[in-house]
Write a protein that holds these residues in place. Structure first.
Motif, PDB file in Angstrom:
ATOM      1  N   ASN A 258       0.825  -1.209   0.000  1.00  0.00           N
ATOM      2  CA  ASN A 258       0.000   0.000   0.000  1.00  0.00           C
ATOM      3  C   ASN A 258       0.862   1.263   0.000  1.00  0.00           C
ATOM      4  O   ASN A 258       0.518   2.255  -0.646  1.00  0.00           O
ATOM      5  CB  ASN A 258      -0.933   0.003   1.213  1.00  0.00           C
ATOM      6  N   SER A 261       2.214   1.593  -3.505  1.00  0.00           N
ATOM      7  CA  SER A 261       1.110   1.981  -4.375  1.00  0.00           C
ATOM      8  C   SER A 261       0.769   3.459  -4.207  1.00  0.00           C
ATOM      9  O   SER A 261       0.507   4.168  -5.186  1.00  0.00           O
ATOM     10  CB  SER A 261      -0.128   1.131  -4.067  1.00  0.00           C
ATOM     11  N   SER A 265       1.382   5.922  -7.322  1.00  0.00           N
ATOM     12  CA  SER A 265       0.178   6.589  -7.835  1.00  0.00           C
ATOM     13  C   SER A 265       0.360   8.099  -7.856  1.00  0.00           C
ATOM     14  O   SER A 265      -0.144   8.784  -8.747  1.00  0.00           O
ATOM     15  CB  SER A 265      -1.037   6.227  -6.976  1.00  0.00           C
ATOM     16  N   PHE A 362       2.214  -1.763 -10.818  1.00  0.00           N
ATOM     17  CA  PHE A 362       0.826  -1.837 -10.364  1.00  0.00           C
ATOM     18  C   PHE A 362       0.225  -3.226 -10.528  1.00  0.00           C
ATOM     19  O   PHE A 362      -0.521  -3.693  -9.663  1.00  0.00           O
ATOM     20  CB  PHE A 362      -0.027  -0.800 -11.097  1.00  0.00           C
ATOM     21  N   THR A 366      -0.820  -5.545  -7.115  1.00  0.00           N
ATOM     22  CA  THR A 366      -2.164  -6.076  -6.905  1.00  0.00           C
ATOM     23  C   THR A 366      -2.110  -7.561  -6.556  1.00  0.00           C
ATOM     24  O   THR A 366      -2.814  -8.031  -5.659  1.00  0.00           O
ATOM     25  CB  THR A 366      -3.025  -5.872  -8.160  1.00  0.00           C
ATOM     26  N   ASN A 385      -6.481  -1.323  -1.271  1.00  0.00           N
ATOM     27  CA  ASN A 385      -5.336  -0.911  -2.072  1.00  0.00           C
ATOM     28  C   ASN A 385      -5.752   0.105  -3.126  1.00  0.00           C
ATOM     29  O   ASN A 385      -5.039   1.078  -3.391  1.00  0.00           O
ATOM     30  CB  ASN A 385      -4.696  -2.134  -2.730  1.00  0.00           C
ATOM     31  N   SER A 386      -6.917  -0.117  -3.716  1.00  0.00           N
ATOM     32  CA  SER A 386      -7.440   0.840  -4.698  1.00  0.00           C
ATOM     33  C   SER A 386      -7.703   2.191  -4.055  1.00  0.00           C
ATOM     34  O   SER A 386      -7.422   3.244  -4.637  1.00  0.00           O
ATOM     35  CB  SER A 386      -8.729   0.284  -5.315  1.00  0.00           C
ATOM     36  N   ARG A 389      -4.411   3.995  -3.503  1.00  0.00           N
ATOM     37  CA  ARG A 389      -3.920   4.580  -4.752  1.00  0.00           C
ATOM     38  C   ARG A 389      -4.637   5.893  -5.060  1.00  0.00           C
ATOM     39  O   ARG A 389      -4.015   6.876  -5.493  1.00  0.00           O
ATOM     40  CB  ARG A 389      -4.127   3.600  -5.901  1.00  0.00           C
ATOM     41  N   THR A 390      -5.950   5.887  -4.856  1.00  0.00           N
ATOM     42  CA  THR A 390      -6.721   7.106  -5.117  1.00  0.00           C
ATOM     43  C   THR A 390      -6.296   8.231  -4.187  1.00  0.00           C
ATOM     44  O   THR A 390      -6.150   9.381  -4.611  1.00  0.00           O
ATOM     45  CB  THR A 390      -8.224   6.827  -4.946  1.00  0.00           C
ATOM     46  N   GLN A 393      -3.007   9.667  -5.293  1.00  0.00           N
ATOM     47  CA  GLN A 393      -3.181  10.608  -6.404  1.00  0.00           C
ATOM     48  C   GLN A 393      -3.734  11.932  -5.910  1.00  0.00           C
ATOM     49  O   GLN A 393      -3.275  13.003  -6.326  1.00  0.00           O
ATOM     50  CB  GLN A 393      -4.118  10.002  -7.446  1.00  0.00           C
TER      51      GLN A 393
END
Length: 475
Positions: A258, A261, A265, A362, A366, A385-386, A389-390, A393
């Motif tokens: 994480n 990531s 990201s 990436f 995953t 994890n998604s 990443r958000t 960003q």
């Protein structure tokens, strides 16, 4: 595959394309938008608002779809997304655009979440990998088509149309889903973690508002408030039956993954946002050329999937992630060498190189995060994890915006020119004060150079973390 299933997949791919292309098409258009709306200082908010609301809404939609059906909730999400798109297209100021992007993000959260859930509902375990592979290709297509579509619409119509173009596709997706997706779901008596969701959302919003303010006192206060809220969030999640984020998914490996990531990201969104700005406002290319110049990164990203199928079993995940992180670092070093007279060919080459790094990182990250937890927690771990990443960003694009704005002002102050603000860089007042276009280009190049230097520092940390992964076994 049955005709109805095929139609549903098409509808889901259209919906996913809407949310995916929104990132690439806006990055191409943003230099034009901020010049017209006088909003260089607020450029990061255009992306932060969208990413933030989509991140917060994602886990909520997952719970609601269990209670009220996938078809109903994803339809509501697409409608919200389309409303946000219309509001974006009609925006007359940067503040209106930012608020409208937040509405778009709320709708996108449903698309990102429920699309894969529907695939799991209607396809067998042997069919899912192939169908999910089709959905994954949508991101590649969006990456390639987005920059070109954005450039075409801007040069032939106006930037407003990059948002209006979503309407027909969204309506088609809704009609196809409503006609073909027949649900026979059981309403599960799950308790939605409203308190946890509110606390988590508050923590994110307060933290970002403090960071975006750029003032030390606000940053310190926001961090302190965020820590307090997260402590409360932790205690709430330990007590509720259906926590929005179960803490047992955070193993040693998943924590390292994480973190990587999050950092990677941040670099990725920085490239998506600031490389078009460099191409258009420093080198002077049009939106179409700028957009197409980023396409090589998507091509190399796609090609990486073929390499990984052999590299991961042979060398293991840790070596692949470290190698990918090293490629990203090398690409960042190349970007920092770009100047006001650099060749377009160099930018294309650097973009192509970095695509290999991001694709390798990436994809493998995953896989590792899913292997770090038990089977019954893989979905939650992947979603977390998604979310990370958000957030990476969102926070990064805000941080880079502060660096860019600060260095633009610093550039003019060093020349003895005071009172120049980034959001008024192209205003009549600034141009009439004796500042030439070449000085504006140089100020932007100076600011972007510092942003690219920051990429290098982040990439170094990411590379160092990759060696902390405990992945001796090979897949």
């Amino acid at each position: 595959m049955e005709s109805k299933k095929r139609t549903i997949v098409v509808a889901l791919m259209v919906a996913m394309f809407l949310a995916a292309i929104e990132g690439t098409v806006v990055t191409t258009a943003i230099p034009t938008i901020v010049k017209e709306l006088n909003g260089f200082e607020l450029i990061s908010w255009v992306f932060s608002a969208y990413l933030l609301t989509s991140a917060i809404s994602t886990p909520i939609y997952g719970k609601l779809s269990d209670l009220y059906g996938r078809k109903n909730i994803i339809t509501i999400g697409i409608i919200i997304f389309l409303i946000g798109s219309c509001l974006c297209g009609f925006s007359q100021s940067m503040y209106q655009l930012i608020a409208s992007r937040a509405v778009q993000g709320i709708g996108a959260g449903a698309i990102f979440t429920i699309t894969y859930t529907i695939i799991g509902d209607i396809f067998s375990s042997s069919e899912r990998p192939k169908v999910q592979g089709w959905l994954s290709t949508v991101w590649g297509i969006a990456s390639l088509a987005g920059p070109f579509l954005g450039g075409f619409l801007i040069e032939n119509f106006s930037w407003n149309w990059i948002f209006f173009i979503n309407l027909p596709f969204g309506i088609i997706s809704i009609i196809l889903l409503q006609k073909n997706l027949n649900e026979t779901f059981d309403r599960k008596k799950q308790k939605i973690d409203y308190l946890g969701t509110i606390l988590f959302s508050m923590a994110i919003i307060i933290f970002l508002l403090g960071i975006l303010s750029g003032e030390k006192s606000n940053i310190v206060l926001s961090i302190a408030a965020t820590i307090v809220i997260l402590i409360l969030f932790y205690h709430v999640e330990k007590r509720v039956e259906e926590p929005i984020i179960p803490f047992e998914i955070f193993t040693k490996n998943s924590n390292v993954v994480n973190a990587i990531s999050f950092l990677a990201s941040g670099i990725l969104i920085g490239i998506d946002v600031y490389l078009p700005l460099y191409l258009q406002n420093v080198l002077g290319f049009g939106p179409t050329v700028s957009g197409v110049s980023l396409a090589p990164m998507s091509i190399s990203w796609f090609l990486t999937s073929f390499v990984l199928s052999k590299a991961i079993p042979k060398y293991g995940e840790r070596i692949v992630i470290a190698s990918s992180s090293l490629i990203i670092l090398i690409g960042c070093v190349f970007l920092s060498a770009l100047s006001i007279k650099s060749s377009l060919v160099l930018v294309i080459a650097y973009s192509f190189i970095m695509g290999f790094g991001f694709g390798g990182a990436f994809t493998t990250l995953t896989i590792v995060v899913q292997e770090s937890v038990g089977y019954n927690k893989r979905g939650v771990a992947t979603a977390a994890n998604s979310l990370v990443r958000t957030l990476g960003q969102t926070i990064a694009v805000s941080f880079f915006g502060i660096i860019l704005n600060t260095n633009i002002v610093k550039y003019f102050n060093n020349l003895g020119i005071n009172g120049i603000e980034p959001n008024n860089l192209y205003s009549k007042q600034a141009l009439s004060s004796g500042i030439g276009i070449e000085q504006i280009k140089s100020s932007l190049n100076s600011g972007l150079h510092q942003v690219f230097i920051t990429f290098i520092l982040i990439a170094i940390v990411s590379l160092a973390l990759s060696y902390k992964l405990d992945t001796n076994k090979k897949i």
